[in-house]
Design a protein around this motif. Structure first.
Motif, mmCIF file in Angstrom:
data_model
loop_
_atom_site.group_PDB
_atom_site.id
_atom_site.type_symbol
_atom_site.label_atom_id
_atom_site.label_comp_id
_atom_site.label_asym_id
_atom_site.label_seq_id
_atom_site.Cartn_x
_atom_site.Cartn_y
_atom_site.Cartn_z
ATOM 1 N N CYS A 276 6.418 -0.855 5.391
ATOM 2 C CA CYS A 276 5.673 -1.688 6.333
ATOM 3 C C CYS A 276 5.836 -3.161 5.975
ATOM 4 O O CYS A 276 5.788 -3.542 4.806
ATOM 5 C CB CYS A 276 4.202 -1.296 6.297
ATOM 6 N N HIS B 43 3.809 -5.390 6.473
ATOM 7 C CA HIS B 43 2.530 -6.029 6.139
ATOM 8 C C HIS B 43 2.324 -6.039 4.633
ATOM 9 O O HIS B 43 2.557 -7.035 3.972
ATOM 10 C CB HIS B 43 1.379 -5.309 6.852
ATOM 11 N N ALA B 44 1.923 -4.903 4.072
ATOM 12 C CA ALA B 44 1.689 -4.870 2.631
ATOM 13 C C ALA B 44 2.540 -3.809 1.951
ATOM 14 O O ALA B 44 2.316 -3.495 0.792
ATOM 15 C CB ALA B 44 0.214 -4.635 2.336
ATOM 16 N N GLY B 45 3.503 -3.239 2.673
ATOM 17 C CA GLY B 45 4.478 -2.374 2.021
ATOM 18 C C GLY B 45 4.169 -0.897 1.966
ATOM 19 O O GLY B 45 4.860 -0.157 1.285
ATOM 20 N N CYS B 46 3.126 -0.434 2.642
ATOM 21 C CA CYS B 46 2.886 1.010 2.657
ATOM 22 C C CYS B 46 4.010 1.693 3.425
ATOM 23 O O CYS B 46 4.664 1.073 4.250
ATOM 24 C CB CYS B 46 1.573 1.319 3.366
ATOM 25 N N CYS C 136 1.269 2.563 10.772
ATOM 26 C CA CYS C 136 1.092 2.507 9.319
ATOM 27 C C CYS C 136 -0.358 2.799 8.983
ATOM 28 O O CYS C 136 -1.251 2.120 9.471
ATOM 29 C CB CYS C 136 1.480 1.127 8.790
ATOM 30 N N CYS D 165 -2.103 2.333 6.361
ATOM 31 C CA CYS D 165 -2.854 1.488 5.428
ATOM 32 C C CYS D 165 -3.775 0.523 6.153
ATOM 33 O O CYS D 165 -4.957 0.427 5.840
ATOM 34 C CB CYS D 165 -1.917 0.732 4.504
ATOM 35 N N HIS D 166 -3.226 -0.245 7.086
ATOM 36 C CA HIS D 166 -4.077 -1.204 7.801
ATOM 37 C C HIS D 166 -3.820 -1.156 9.296
ATOM 38 O O HIS D 166 -4.000 -2.126 10.011
ATOM 39 C CB HIS D 166 -3.875 -2.615 7.257
ATOM 40 N N GLN D 167 -3.267 -0.034 9.758
ATOM 41 C CA GLN D 167 -3.130 0.248 11.189
ATOM 42 C C GLN D 167 -2.147 -0.646 11.936
ATOM 43 O O GLN D 167 -2.294 -0.882 13.122
ATOM 44 C CB GLN D 167 -4.489 0.195 11.902
ATOM 45 N N SER D 168 -1.146 -1.177 11.275
ATOM 46 C CA SER D 168 -0.121 -1.885 12.020
ATOM 47 C C SER D 168 0.625 -0.857 12.869
ATOM 48 O O SER D 168 0.926 0.238 12.417
ATOM 49 C CB SER D 168 0.852 -2.588 11.078
ATOM 50 N N PRO E 69 -2.339 -6.087 11.512
ATOM 51 C CA PRO E 69 -2.210 -7.352 10.786
ATOM 52 C C PRO E 69 -0.777 -7.777 10.466
ATOM 53 O O PRO E 69 -0.596 -8.846 9.888
ATOM 54 C CB PRO E 69 -2.985 -7.087 9.505
HETATM 55 S S1 FES Z 1 0.787 -2.031 4.862
HETATM 56 FE FE1 FES Z 1 1.168 -1.301 6.817
HETATM 57 S S2 FES Z 1 -0.456 -2.116 7.909
HETATM 58 FE FE2 FES Z 1 -0.754 -2.995 5.979
#
Ligand code: FES
Lengths: 453, 288
Positions: B217, B219-222, B236, B238-241, B255
């Protein structure tokens, strides 16, 4: 002094001249209020953490090489697992008493952080941070940060699927530091994620560096309380500015604390039996490229996770190549600002109300409109952020699309703290006026009014 | 307890309450001591016999609680309940001289500044070992293990042929020889009703329906884990991207600010899926 203690003390005194200091310590007076026990419970949790942690260390393997699990847990029998995770499964399923000690350790860690947070809330609401205790207030904030660090590293050590996700996000936060992020991340992780170094390093941090720092800081914290004596709640007819009123350390406070210590341990043991938590087999080991559906940190980091979730998309480059990203602003800048603000708050209050002198008597926050407003504002904001960390679960439970929940949280986190803060500040200002009072600028001044009223 | 009084000459007692000796209290102390002792034995024996956590855990809990209760009752029998006061400022007026009584001479501030400067430099130089904690990043974060001609393989290392991905299906794939190399993880999507459009690079789509994106991802790599078939969204947890799989994986919600990089995808002579080269964009979260 009971005879046995007296005898021992005589012998010690003949060698070390302790009698005077011992007597002064034994006679030290502790004001009693239930909320003063929060800090004590935190210290007791720390003791339990150290004791159980030693036990766990004998079994844990800080290493992520794949090995085959040969123990009795049917879920993992014969499977190849990262050594760290394997040792946790083994500890839980095959070591007699292992699961109990793991649960005691985790339970104590939650209690440790929870009581620190509540203790801090008490300090902030009642104004125990004022002169002469500003220094100790800073030490307390440092302690909270260290506790978060210990909590996060401890959460990561089992190397289960949740832990891996958490470590990955921490790595991203380091990467996101403009300009130096990739270097710093490589220093801490020993290379690009997921290196084999991260678990051994977190292990050293979790069992050596952070505990040593926490114990030293707690020592400093208590030393300052000892030197500065306790604050206390106001009581009619007691000059709290000049006198501390309460129970002497020996025997009354000692008895109370002993009981509290034993009960803390007892309740944690009961919780370990009654609640089947810390079950690694529900999670499974961390495998890169896989993630479970509920990716949540421990509760005390929910506010950070919530900020990451609801922060709008943001990523831009300032020439010649400094990247500012959403995770940096939401995960580094924002918490930095909140902590700095809380640390500087005592000085703000001093400025606004032109405070002077020393303060030892606690106050109802409704008697200081600024404090009431700021505290309700900041903490409601943190609670909304924490709630936002469960937006996927909320959406599933309430049947509302996640997009909408996220937007509600985005609006709420800005509007609600401001509205609540202004409202409570206004309410407390009115309340003061109704009683014909204002905010006293020194304690002696306030005490006179209190007696007059 | 006059002994008590004599041993605390400097404790100013405000109120003192001595409870009468009570047999009920004695019984409570003795009773809880017995319970605690038995529970202690129970804990030890339970552990030795390898019973379950429910047995020895309960024994431990009961023992600690009973001991705490007993201690409390014991102390309340032995000592009066005292409230006392202690002055806050016992030394007032005695020590208002400044800490250092010897005033410094008015000169040589340069010496002091040099020392402070040297201390600062020395302190910073103690950070010198830090770089050996980790290698220099170089371009390790900018390149993955995908090269022209690298086959896509499953987690078991099996190569994938163009026609054995189910419709509406997704699969996590790796470069051959680099299974579980986090930054190279790729999600292979077979879009149902082939509406793949710009900004997708259509030359990298196989059979109008197979498309591959970085799984990390932005965003933060999940790992981007979920595929919603009805609107072809990658999600994703983790934070719903959320990313639109038919339009170059541009983010549609959440995000993150950047699309998932698309892997140049092709087919080799034997019909297996291959990469036509490395990603052209930065994989994973932003840095720099
Ligand atoms: S890591 Fe994917 S939405 Fe934050």
């Amino acid at each position: 002094m009971t005879p046995l203690f007296g005898k021992l003390l005589d012998e010690l005194d003949a060698r070390l001249h302790v009698r005077r200091d011992a007597r002064r310590t034994a006679n030290k007076v502790f004001p009693s209020n239930w909320s003063f026990l929060l800090g004590e419970v935190a210290v007791f949790s720390l003791v339990i953490l150290v004791l159980t942690g030693i036990f766990l260390t004998f079994f844990y393997r800080p290493n992520v090489e794949m090995i085959t699990y040969t123990g009795s847990n049917p879920v993992f029998a014969g499977r190849s697992l990262p050594a760290a995770f394997e040792s946790i499964v083994r500890l839980s399923s095959d070591v007699n008493g292992g699961l109990l000690f793991r649960r005691l350790h985790r339970g104590a860690s939650h209690l440790f952080i929870a009581t620190i947070v509540l203790h801090m809330l008490r300090i902030m609401l009642t104004g125990a941070f004022r002169k002469p205790r500003e220094l100790n207030y800073f030490v307390g904030i440092g302690l909270l940060t260290l506790a978060f660090g210990a909590g996060f590293t401890g959460y990561s050590l089992p190397y289960d699927s949740l832990a891996g996700t958490g470590i990955r996000i921490a790595y991203t936060e380091l990467l996101s530091l403009p300009l130096i992020g990739d270097r710093v991340a490589f220093w801490i992780f020993g290379g690009a994620f997921p290196t084999g170094d991260v678990i051994p390093r977190f292990f050293v941090l979790h069992v050596m560096v952070l505990p040593a720092a926490i114990i030293a800081t707690v020592g400093l914290h208590l030393f300052m309380v000892y030197r500065q004596k306790h604050t206390q709640f106001p009581r009619l007819g007691v000059d709290g500015h000049n006198l501390v009123l309460g129970k002497p350390l020996w025997p009354l406070q000692f008895a109370e604390s002993t009981t509290l210590f034993l009960w803390t341990g007892g309740l944690l043991a009961a919780a370990a039996v009654l609640i089947p938590w810390s079950d690694v087999s529900l999670l499974g080991p961390y495998i890169p490229g896989e993630v479970g559906n509920n990716a949540q940190p421990d509760w005390f980091l929910f506010w950070l996770e919530g900020a990451l979730r609801i922060f709008p998309p943001l990523e831009f480059t300032i020439p010649p190549g400094i990247v500012i990203s959403g995770p940096f602003v939401a995960g580094v800048v924002l918490p930095g600002l909140i902590f700095t603000f809380l640390a500087l708050y005592p000085f703000l209050e001093k400025r606004v109300y032109d405070l002077s002198g020393e303060w030892h008597v606690l106050q109802n926050p409704l008697e200081i409109p600024l404090r009431a407003g700021v505290m309700l504002g900041v903490f409601s904001g943190l609670l909304i952020l924490s709630a936002a960390a469960t937006n996927d679960i909320l959406s599933r439970m309430l049947g509302i699309p996640i997009e909408m929940i996220t937007w509600i949280a985005r609006v709420a986190v800005i509007v609600v703290p401001v509205v609540l803060g202004l409202w409570i500040a206004r309410y407390s200002r009115k309340r003061l006026r109704r009683r014909g009072l204002d905010v006293p600028s020194s304690e002696v001044d306030g005490q006179e009014r209190y007696i007059a009223a | 307890m006059s002994d008590e009084q004599r041993s605390r000459p400097d404790l100013q007692v405000v109120s003192e309450e001595t409870p009468p000796p009570s047999q009920a209290n004695d019984a409570l102390v003795i009773g809880s001591a017995i319970v605690a002792a038995l529970a202690g034995i129970g804990f030890a024996v339970g552990l030795a016999l390898q019973t379950s956590i429910a047995v020895y855990g309960t024994a431990l809990a009961i023992g600690l609680l009973a001991l705490g209760f007993g201690a409390r009752r014991y102390f309340s029998d032995l000592f009066p309940d005292i409230e006392a006061v202690e002055p806050r400022h016992p030394d007032d007026g005695e020590d208002d001289e400044s800490v250092a009584a010897i005033a410094p001479l008015e000169r040589r501030s340069m010496l002091r500044n040099t020392l402070i400067g040297a201390g600062g430099v020395f302190g910073l130089s103690l950070l010198a070992p830090v770089p050996s904690l980790g290698p220099a990043p170089g371009d390790e974060l900018k390149r993955t293990d995908w090269r022209r001609g690298t086959r896509l393989v499953t987690t078991d290392g099996e190569p994938i042929s163009a026609d054995n991905v189910a419709t509406g299906g997704v699969a996590t794939v790796w470069p051959e020889g680099s299974v579980n190399n986090e930054i190279s993880a790729v999600i292979l999507v077979r879009v149902g009703d082939g509406h793949i459009r710009e900004p997708t690079n259509l030359e990298w789509v196989v059979n109008d329906e197979l498309i591959a994106y970085s799984k990390v991802c932005t965003h933060a790599g999940c790992p981007v884990g979920l595929f919603r078939e009805q609107d072809n969204a990658l999600f994703c947890p983790c934070h719903q991207s959320t990313f639109d799989a038919v339009r170059g994986a541009v983010p549609t919600f959440g995000p993150t600010a950047r699309a998932l990089p698309q892997l140049p995808l092709g087919v080799d002579e034997e019909g297996f899926l291959i990469a036509l080269g490395d990603f052209e964009e930065q994989v994973g979260p932003a840095f720099g």
